[in-house]
Design a protein around this motif. Sequence first.
Motif, PDB file in Angstrom:
ATOM      1  N   ALA A   1       0.831  -1.208   0.000  1.00  0.00           N
ATOM      2  CA  ALA A   1       0.000   0.000   0.000  1.00  0.00           C
ATOM      3  C   ALA A   1       0.865   1.258   0.000  1.00  0.00           C
ATOM      4  N   LEU A   2       1.920   1.248   0.790  1.00  0.00           N
ATOM      5  CA  LEU A   2       2.794   2.414   0.867  1.00  0.00           C
ATOM      6  C   LEU A   2       3.440   2.727  -0.478  1.00  0.00           C
ATOM      7  N   TYR A   3       4.074   1.741  -1.097  1.00  0.00           N
ATOM      8  CA  TYR A   3       4.823   2.002  -2.325  1.00  0.00           C
ATOM      9  C   TYR A   3       3.945   2.137  -3.558  1.00  0.00           C
ATOM     10  N   VAL A   4       2.870   1.385  -3.641  1.00  0.00           N
ATOM     11  CA  VAL A   4       1.955   1.546  -4.780  1.00  0.00           C
ATOM     12  C   VAL A   4       1.270   2.912  -4.705  1.00  0.00           C
ATOM     13  N   SER A   5       0.835   3.304  -3.508  1.00  0.00           N
ATOM     14  CA  SER A   5       0.197   4.618  -3.336  1.00  0.00           C
ATOM     15  C   SER A   5       1.179   5.753  -3.615  1.00  0.00           C
ATOM     16  N   ALA A   6       2.398   5.621  -3.106  1.00  0.00           N
ATOM     17  CA  ALA A   6       3.402   6.671  -3.331  1.00  0.00           C
ATOM     18  C   ALA A   6       3.692   6.837  -4.816  1.00  0.00           C
ATOM     19  N   GLY A   7       3.805   5.738  -5.539  1.00  0.00           N
ATOM     20  CA  GLY A   7       4.042   5.826  -6.980  1.00  0.00           C
ATOM     21  C   GLY A   7       2.875   6.461  -7.715  1.00  0.00           C
ATOM     22  N   ALA A   8       1.658   6.072  -7.336  1.00  0.00           N
ATOM     23  CA  ALA A   8       0.469   6.644  -7.973  1.00  0.00           C
ATOM     24  C   ALA A   8       0.346   8.133  -7.658  1.00  0.00           C
ATOM     25  N   LEU A   9       0.618   8.516  -6.415  1.00  0.00           N
ATOM     26  CA  LEU A   9       0.552   9.931  -6.034  1.00  0.00           C
ATOM     27  C   LEU A   9       1.633  10.745  -6.737  1.00  0.00           C
ATOM     28  N   ALA A  10       2.823  10.179  -6.854  1.00  0.00           N
ATOM     29  CA  ALA A  10       3.905  10.879  -7.559  1.00  0.00           C
ATOM     30  C   ALA A  10       3.518  11.117  -9.013  1.00  0.00           C
ATOM     31  N   SER A  11       2.925  10.108  -9.627  1.00  0.00           N
ATOM     32  CA  SER A  11       2.494  10.238 -11.016  1.00  0.00           C
ATOM     33  C   SER A  11       1.424  11.317 -11.158  1.00  0.00           C
ATOM     34  N   ALA A  12       0.456  11.316 -10.246  1.00  0.00           N
ATOM     35  CA  ALA A  12      -0.607  12.329 -10.280  1.00  0.00           C
ATOM     36  C   ALA A  12      -0.020  13.720 -10.060  1.00  0.00           C
ATOM     37  N   SER A  13       0.949  13.829  -9.158  1.00  0.00           N
ATOM     38  CA  SER A  13       1.579  15.129  -8.901  1.00  0.00           C
ATOM     39  C   SER A  13       2.335  15.622 -10.119  1.00  0.00           C
ATOM     40  N   VAL A  14       3.017  14.722 -10.800  1.00  0.00           N
ATOM     41  CA  VAL A  14       3.755  15.098 -12.000  1.00  0.00           C
ATOM     42  C   VAL A  14       2.786  15.575 -13.088  1.00  0.00           C
ATOM     43  N   ARG A  15       1.681  14.852 -13.260  1.00  0.00           N
ATOM     44  CA  ARG A  15       0.696  15.268 -14.270  1.00  0.00           C
ATOM     45  C   ARG A  15       0.106  16.628 -13.915  1.00  0.00           C
ATOM     46  N   GLU A  16      -0.183  16.845 -12.632  1.00  0.00           N
ATOM     47  CA  GLU A  16      -0.731  18.131 -12.203  1.00  0.00           C
ATOM     48  C   GLU A  16       0.302  19.240 -12.382  1.00  0.00           C
ATOM     49  N   ALA A  17       1.547  18.961 -12.026  1.00  0.00           N
ATOM     50  CA  ALA A  17       2.617  19.951 -12.192  1.00  0.00           C
ATOM     51  C   ALA A  17       2.814  20.262 -13.672  1.00  0.00           C
ATOM     52  N   GLU A  18       2.744  19.241 -14.504  1.00  0.00           N
ATOM     53  CA  GLU A  18       2.908  19.435 -15.937  1.00  0.00           C
ATOM     54  C   GLU A  18       1.799  20.334 -16.485  1.00  0.00           C
ATOM     55  N   ALA A  19       0.568  20.110 -16.033  1.00  0.00           N
ATOM     56  CA  ALA A  19      -0.554  20.946 -16.483  1.00  0.00           C
ATOM     57  C   ALA A  19      -0.365  22.387 -16.019  1.00  0.00           C
ATOM     58  N   THR A  20       0.080  22.577 -14.793  1.00  0.00           N
ATOM     59  CA  THR A  20       0.305  23.926 -14.270  1.00  0.00           C
ATOM     60  C   THR A  20       1.437  24.617 -15.020  1.00  0.00           C
ATOM     61  N   ILE A  21       2.530  23.884 -15.244  1.00  0.00           N
ATOM     62  CA  ILE A  21       3.664  24.461 -15.975  1.00  0.00           C
ATOM     63  C   ILE A  21       3.247  24.841 -17.386  1.00  0.00           C
ATOM     64  N   THR A  22       2.448  24.010 -18.023  1.00  0.00           N
ATOM     65  CA  THR A  22       1.973  24.312 -19.375  1.00  0.00           C
ATOM     66  C   THR A  22       1.160  25.604 -19.378  1.00  0.00           C
ATOM     67  N   LYS A  23       0.265  25.762 -18.404  1.00  0.00           N
ATOM     68  CA  LYS A  23      -0.529  26.989 -18.307  1.00  0.00           C
ATOM     69  C   LYS A  23       0.360  28.206 -18.089  1.00  0.00           C
ATOM     70  N   VAL A  24       1.332  28.061 -17.196  1.00  0.00           N
ATOM     71  CA  VAL A  24       2.248  29.182 -16.925  1.00  0.00           C
ATOM     72  C   VAL A  24       3.056  29.531 -18.173  1.00  0.00           C
ATOM     73  N   LEU A  25       3.543  28.518 -18.884  1.00  0.00           N
ATOM     74  CA  LEU A  25       4.313  28.773 -20.103  1.00  0.00           C
ATOM     75  C   LEU A  25       3.470  29.464 -21.170  1.00  0.00           C
TER      76      LEU A  25
END
Length: 192
Positions: free
Chosen positions: A143-167
């Motif tokens: 649960a710890l490592y699967v959740s951490a990987g999924a959350l990291a992926s979601a954070s990267v996608r969210e960061a990518e969307a934010t960076i795209t908007k800022v750019l």
Amino acid sequence: MDSTSRLALASVFALAESGLGAGMFVPGEVAVLVLSAGTEGMRSLLLLFLVVAVSSSAGDHIGYFLGIRYGERLRETRLVRRIGRRHWDRAQDLFHRHGAAAVFLTRLLPVVRTLTPATAGVSSVSYVRFLPASLAGAAMWSALYVSAGALASASVREAEATITKVLWALSGTAVVLTIGIVWWRRKRRPAH
């Protein structure tokens, strides 16, 4: 990578991470993090969690049954010497203090988690006590490592969307400023 390959790899890495000694040489946590980061959908993540948990517990069972089979002689094996007898001694100490619960409690302690199931086998702990501790620890680890990987992926996608908007906003601002500067320079130029 297709989902079957992802599950097979996750199973191999989780088994190796928890199996006696292999966790020292195979980065199971990293593999599970990366594989879960590449998994999309709740159903797929739940299946990955289940596969990782069962495989991790299977790794515990390898150590447990080797402990039963070889007993105290395991401490003198080349593998344990290579890992470090101090880790073996720490695992045994934790096992003697906490009993079968040590299998659960040490799940997040690198190296020691790999050796604790073997010490349970050496100590002839009953399988009825070992199994729930192993399953609970493996489920927690998964649960710890699967959740951490999924959350990291979601954070990267969210960061990518934010960076795209800022750019896009910065690009738009640069275009407007460039047009404004060109217009202002033309306006300030003396008429001929």
